[in-house]
Scaffold this motif. Structure first.
Motif, mmCIF file in Angstrom:
data_model
loop_
_atom_site.group_PDB
_atom_site.id
_atom_site.type_symbol
_atom_site.label_atom_id
_atom_site.label_comp_id
_atom_site.label_asym_id
_atom_site.label_seq_id
_atom_site.Cartn_x
_atom_site.Cartn_y
_atom_site.Cartn_z
ATOM 1 N N GLN A 118 -1.673 1.345 -7.249
ATOM 2 C CA GLN A 118 -1.027 0.795 -8.422
ATOM 3 C C GLN A 118 -0.724 -0.749 -7.952
ATOM 4 O OE1 GLN A 118 2.490 4.737 -8.524
ATOM 5 N NE2 GLN A 118 2.453 3.609 -7.412
ATOM 6 N N LEU A 119 -0.667 -0.865 -6.227
ATOM 7 C CA LEU A 119 -0.638 -1.599 -6.316
ATOM 8 C C LEU A 119 -1.657 -2.974 -6.321
ATOM 9 C CD1 LEU A 119 -0.922 -0.856 -2.046
ATOM 10 C CD2 LEU A 119 1.342 -1.657 -3.461
ATOM 11 N N GLU A 120 -2.839 -2.771 -6.903
ATOM 12 C CA GLU A 120 -3.757 -3.802 -8.031
ATOM 13 C C GLU A 120 -2.849 -4.187 -9.034
ATOM 14 O OE1 GLU A 120 -8.035 -3.487 -10.105
ATOM 15 O OE2 GLU A 120 -8.322 -2.204 -8.313
ATOM 16 N N ILE A 121 -2.577 -2.996 -9.573
ATOM 17 C CA ILE A 121 -1.598 -3.777 -11.202
ATOM 18 C C ILE A 121 -0.737 -3.885 -10.865
ATOM 19 C CG2 ILE A 121 -0.627 -2.019 -13.041
ATOM 20 C CD1 ILE A 121 -2.758 0.243 -12.321
ATOM 21 N N SER A 122 0.410 -4.404 -10.219
ATOM 22 C CA SER A 122 1.260 -4.106 -9.892
ATOM 23 C C SER A 122 0.870 -5.786 -8.960
ATOM 24 C CB SER A 122 2.506 -3.617 -9.333
ATOM 25 O OG SER A 122 2.122 -4.036 -8.062
ATOM 26 N N GLY A 123 0.786 -5.707 -7.727
ATOM 27 C CA GLY A 123 0.597 -6.715 -7.243
ATOM 28 C C GLY A 123 1.280 -7.075 -6.325
ATOM 29 N N ALA A 124 2.467 -5.796 -5.638
ATOM 30 C CA ALA A 124 3.136 -5.504 -5.332
ATOM 31 C C ALA A 124 2.877 -5.285 -3.995
ATOM 32 C CB ALA A 124 3.930 -4.647 -5.606
#
Length: 340
Positions: A118-124
């Motif tokens: 999720q962090l990788e996909i979103s950049g959040a």
């Protein structure tokens, strides 16, 4: 079945998804026998229909419909098919089995993988996610698309939202209160919030669904199991060492169900008005999260599970003992810590 019983002109009805196997004939309004085939859910079985046409002296064919249900485990995979796609089957794999079981009792490899993606996909900066399946696993070896349904079972988009540090803490306060009960009894206390005040092996229902048991990645924090909601969570910093400020605004990856108010963690938990939620969304994926998970896994090729220990239950000894008691009730006497 109701359609077969009330609508004329049908020769066959194929059903599914309702978790009930059914193989029988239903009588239509005109008295015709209509086969109804339902192999149920989760692709554990398949409906097979043989159509047999027989000619007669009048030049007219007659049709016989022969239905059956076969268990998938009883079928032999096609050797030619497997050989043709052997390189693809072996090209993406996981080196160790992943299970949702450990996600109830602390940081786990299953949730670390989901948070990482999720962090990788979103950049959040921060990720919120929960074990969507109560008891599921991805077995070590080749990864298949079907495993992505185990990792993420719903067709949610991935959203990136703006939340303050205080809202992030309050969000987690509610999530862990849905998840855990304050523990004071060192001998009999349970970590997990069960539906019954006196849970047992035969009455071990969770009070709340596990898909609301959100943990976080990107921040370091503790969860005090002796404290009530509002006093459980202590966030020490972002995981990169940056100080965490309740008044600062952070980017947070959540699924679309959560971003739209699902589970009430953003509304009742973080205290954001429902009508304000859309204005907090910075961006959203144009395809469902599972699509991006598949692409991210394909890019990695080999998944080596790891456990990101950015959070923990405290006091640790009390939490470990209470967690073991809850694990026993949830998964049986043979279940042990870190079971895959």
């Amino acid at each position: 079945m109701k359609v077969a019983a009330e609508v004329d002109g049908l020769d066959l009805v194929l059903m599914g998804h309702d978790h009930q196997r059914f193989l029988s004939e239903v009588i239509s309004p005109s008295g015709k026998k209509v086969p109804v085939v339902n192999p149920a859910n989760n692709a554990r079985a398949i409906g097979v229909i043989d159509f047999v046409f027989s000619g007669n002296s009048s030049g007219k064919d007659t049709l016989s419909i022969i239905p059956k249900i076969l268990d998938i485990d009883s079928l032999t995979p096609s050797r030619s098919y497997l050989a043709r796609f052997a390189d693809r089957l072996s090209s993406v794999s996981v080196t160790d089995t992943l299970s949702t079981r450990d996600a109830f009792f602390g940081p786990s490899a299953f949730m670390t993988l989901l948070h990482d993606l999720q962090l990788e996909i979103s950049g959040a900066q921060i990720s919120f996610a929960a074990p969507l399946s109560f008891d599921a696993s991805i077995v070590a070896g080749p990864l298949r698309v079907s495993d992505m349904f185990t990792l993420y079972k719903y067709e949610n988009m991935l959203y990136t939202m703006k939340l303050t540090g205080r809202e992030i803490k309050d969000y987690l306060e509610m999530a862990y209160d849905l998840w855990t009960v304050p523990v004071s009894d060192g001998e009999n206390g349970q970590l997990i919030r069960f539906a019954s005040e006196k849970p047992s092996l035969t009455d071990n229902r969770l009070k709340n669904p596990s898909y609301n048991f959100d943990s976080a990645a990107g921040i370091d924090y503790t969860v005090d199991i002796t404290r009530p909601q509002g006093e459980k969570i202590t966030i020490t910093s972002l995981s990169d060492g940056t100080p965490f400020n309740p008044d600062s605004t952070y980017t947070v990856a959540v699924n679309s169900y959560r971003a739209n108010g699902g589970g009430d963690l953003l509304t009742l938990g973080a205290g954001i008005l429902a009508q304000e939620l859309p204005s907090r969304v910075i961006r959203a994926t144009d395809k469902d999260l599972r699509y991006y998970l598949i692409k991210a896994v394909e890019k990695r090729r080999v998944i080596s599970p790891r456990v990101e220990t950015n959070w923990k239950f405290v006091p640790e000894k009390l939490a470990s003992e209470a967690g073991d008691r809850s694990r026993h009730l949830l998964f049986g006497a043979g279940a042990s810590r870190n079971q895959k």
